[in-house]
Design an enzyme around this catalytic site. Structure first.
Site, mmCIF file in Angstrom:
data_model
loop_
_atom_site.group_PDB
_atom_site.id
_atom_site.type_symbol
_atom_site.label_atom_id
_atom_site.label_comp_id
_atom_site.label_asym_id
_atom_site.label_seq_id
_atom_site.Cartn_x
_atom_site.Cartn_y
_atom_site.Cartn_z
ATOM 1 N N LYS A 130 0.811 -1.220 0.000
ATOM 2 C CA LYS A 130 0.000 0.000 0.000
ATOM 3 C C LYS A 130 0.851 1.279 0.000
ATOM 4 C CE LYS A 130 -4.137 -1.921 0.094
ATOM 5 N NZ LYS A 130 -3.854 -3.313 -0.253
HETATM 6 C C1 LIG Z 1 -10.099 -2.532 -1.566
HETATM 7 C C2 LIG Z 1 -9.471 -3.246 -0.406
HETATM 8 N N1 LIG Z 1 -10.150 -3.326 0.743
HETATM 9 C C3 LIG Z 1 -9.639 -3.948 1.818
HETATM 10 C C4 LIG Z 1 -8.398 -4.530 1.791
HETATM 11 C C5 LIG Z 1 -7.892 -5.246 2.983
HETATM 12 O O1 LIG Z 1 -6.774 -4.632 3.549
HETATM 13 P P1 LIG Z 1 -5.919 -5.401 4.632
HETATM 14 O O2 LIG Z 1 -5.038 -6.364 3.940
HETATM 15 O O3 LIG Z 1 -5.152 -4.321 5.337
HETATM 16 O O4 LIG Z 1 -6.868 -6.065 5.561
HETATM 17 C C6 LIG Z 1 -7.648 -4.481 0.608
HETATM 18 C C7 LIG Z 1 -6.329 -5.105 0.570
HETATM 19 O O5 LIG Z 1 -5.663 -5.276 -0.383
HETATM 20 C C8 LIG Z 1 -8.196 -3.824 -0.508
HETATM 21 O O6 LIG Z 1 -7.528 -3.767 -1.677
#
Ligand SMILES: Cc1ncc(COP(=O)(O)O)c(C=O)c1O
Length: 416
Positions: free
Chosen positions: A213
Site C-alpha cells: 500500500k
Molecule cells: C479494496 C481493499 N479493501 C480492503 C483490503 C484489505 O486490507 P488489509 O489487507 O489491510 O486487511 C484491501 C487489501 O488489499 C483492498 O484492496
C-alpha cells in the site's frame, strides 16, 4: 520486432520487477530497531504517536490503529450493530475482504454495479436498488429488501485504485435512507473529494497499510471517525473488549484492574508496525508526487495505443494514485487478459489484477446464485483490467521497461 520471451525470445529485463514493492528507508528501519530494544513490542507509545500523526494528516477527530483494514471494516459493522437479517450495499469490484466481513457478521452483501469509466460504485445504481428493490419498513424506519425481507443498513463504497467515489451523492442517498456510510479507503490515504479529505466524510473510514500500500506497516490498518462514542467503543473492541489496554495495565502508571465490556477482538496494532508507519507517513506526500509523475509517464506512453484504455482524469478530486491500471480493448487483440498478463510476467514485469468481480467467484455464485450479466460494468473491467508496477521504489528506467514490454506485447497480439 523480436519474439516474446513467452515464445523463446529474450526478456526485456534480466531481473524480475516485483509488483507493489514496499519502499522502506533507513528512518523506519532504525525506528523498528529502537522499538525492539525498548522492550515494548505491542500496542504502546509508538502506536499512540502514529494514531496522532494520522489523525492530524486526515484532519479528523479520531484515528484508531488496527492490525489490518479488514479488521477496521469488521469493527465498523460490529459497532453499527449489523448482523443477521441485515444487508449492506457494496461494489462487486473490490478485494474480497470488503464483502467477507459482511458475511462474517451474518449479514448479506448486496452489490450495486460500478461506473464503467472509474470502476467506482455508481450512486445511480445504489439509488435504483433502493427505489426498485426495497420498501420503507414502518416499524424500523429503514429500507427493507422486498425479496428477502432483510433490512438495508449500510453502504461500503470503495475508493478503487485511490480514486474517491462520488461521496456527495452517496452521503445524500445514505442520509435519505437511514444508511451508515463505511468507506473502504484501503487504497486512498492521500485522496480528497471536493477538497474534503477521505477519512473525514463518511461515518467510519478504514485504511490499509499492507505491504503493497501507499503507507506500509507490513500488515496494518486504521479506522477514522468524528464520532466520540464510536471511537471509544472501537478502542475497546480492538483489544478483546478490555476496559484498559496493555499499555495502561503494564506500564509504570501502575497496576489497574480491568473489566470486560464486550466480547471484543484481537485487532490491535503493534509498536513494531507503528514504528514503520510513523516514518512512512512522513513521506506520504513526497511519495504521492513520485507516483503522480509515474502515472503521467504511463498515461502519455499509452494514450495513443488503440488497444489500451488509460484511466480518466477527473476534476474536483485528488486521486491517491495507488494503482495504475489499463483496460485492454479485447476486440482489437488476439489474446485475453490472462494471456496478456502471462506475457508481461514472462518479460519479467510483475503485474496485478484488481479485481476479479466478486459475484463471479465460486462462493458468490453458489451461495447467492449470481450469474454473468448481472453487473456488466464490473464484469467489463474484471475481464480487461491489468495493474502495472507503480511503487516509489521504481526508477524511471523501470517505468520505461514496463512501457517497452507493454508495447511489445501489444504489438505481438494486436489484430492487424
Ligand atoms: C479494496 C481493499 N479493501 C480492503 C483490503 C484489505 O486490507 P488489509 O489487507 O489491510 O486487511 C484491501 C487489501 O488489499 C483492498 O484492496
Amino acid at each position: 520486432m523480436e519474439k516474446l520471451a513467452l515464445f523463446g525470445g529474450k526478456p526485456v529485463r534480466q531481473e524480475f520487477l516485483v509488483f507493489g514493492a514496499p519502499d522502506i528507508r533507513e528512518a523506519e528501519i532504525e525506528e523498528v530497531v529502537k522499538t525492539l530494544k525498548s522492550g515494548w513490542l505491542s500496542t504502546g507509545p509508538r502506536v499512540a504517536r502514529f494514531e496522532k500523526d494520522f489523525k492530524n494528516y486526515i484532519g479528523c477527530k479520531h484515528a484508531i490503529a488496527l492490525n489490518s483494514c479488514t479488521a477496521g471494516l469488521h469493527l465498523a459493522l460490529e459497532i453499527a450493530g449489523i448482523g443477521e437479517g441485515d444487508e449492506v450495499i457494496t461494489t462487486p469490484l473490490t478485494f474480497t475482504s470488503t464483502a467477507n466481513v459482511i458475511i462474517h457478521q451474518g449479514a448479506t452483501p448486496v452489490f450495486a454495479d460500478v461506473e464503467r469509466e472509474t470502476g467506482n460504485i455508481d450512486p445511480q445504481r445504489i439509488e435504483e436498488f433502493i427505489k426498485t428493490k426495497c420498501r420503507l419498513d414502518p416499524k424500523t424506519g429503514r429500507q427493507a429488501n422486498r425479496q428477502t425481507g432483510q433490512l438495508v443498513k449500510a453502504i461500503i463504497p470503495v475508493h478503487l485504485y485511490g480514486r474517491p467515489c462520488r461521496m456527495d451523492e452517496i452521503v445524500e442517498i445514505a442520509n435519505e435512507n437511514n444508511l451508515l456510510v463505511i468507506e473502504d479507503a484501503a487504497h486512498a490515504v492521500e485522496a480528497r473529494y471536493r477538497n474534503k479529505k477521505i477519512g473525514n466524510i463518511g461515518d467510519l473510514t478504514t485504511f490499509s497499510f499492507y505491504a503493497t500500500k501507499n503507507v506500509v506497516t507490513g500488515e496494518g490498518g486504521m479506522i477514522t471517525t468524528n464520532n466520540d462514542e464510536r471511537a471509544k467503543k472501537l478502542r475497546v473492541l480492538r483489544l478483546h473488549g478490555l476496559s484498559k489496554d496493555a499499555w495502561k495495565r503494564y506500564s509504570k502508571e501502575g497496576f489497574t484492574p480491568y473489566d470486560i465490556l464486550y466480547p471484543g477482538f484481537k485487532y490491535n496494532m503493534m509498536d513494531i508496525q507503528a514504528a514503520l508507519g510513523i516514518h512512512q507517513l512522513k513521506r506520504v506526500e513526497e511519495n504521492l508526487k513520485i507516483r503522480e509523475k509515474y502515472f503521467k509517464i504511463y498515461n502519455q506512453a499509452f494514450s495513443n495505443i488503440p488497444e489500451i484504455e488509460i484511466p480518466i482524469e477527473e476534476k474536483d478530486i485528488r486521486h491517491a494514485r495507488h494503482l495504475y491500471t489499463i483496460l485492454l480493448k479485447l476486440e482489437k487483440l488476439k489474446c485475453d487478459r490472462n494471456q496478456f498478463a502471462v506475457a508481461l510476467q514472462a518479460e519479467n514485469i510483475g503485474i496485478g489484477i484488481h479485481f476479479l468481480a466478486l459475484h463471479l467467484s465460486s462462493y458468490y455464485k453458489k451461495k447467492f446464485g449470481y450469474k454473468r450479466g448481472e453487473f456488466p460494468n464490473a464484469e467489463y473491467i474484471s475481464d480487461r483490467t491489468i495493474s502495472l508496477p507503480l511503487s516509489t521504489k521504481l526508477t524511471i528506467k523501470d517505468i520505461g521497461d514496463v512501457i517497452k514490454v507493454v508495447k511489445r506485447v501489444i504489438f505481438h497480439y494486436k489484430i492487424e
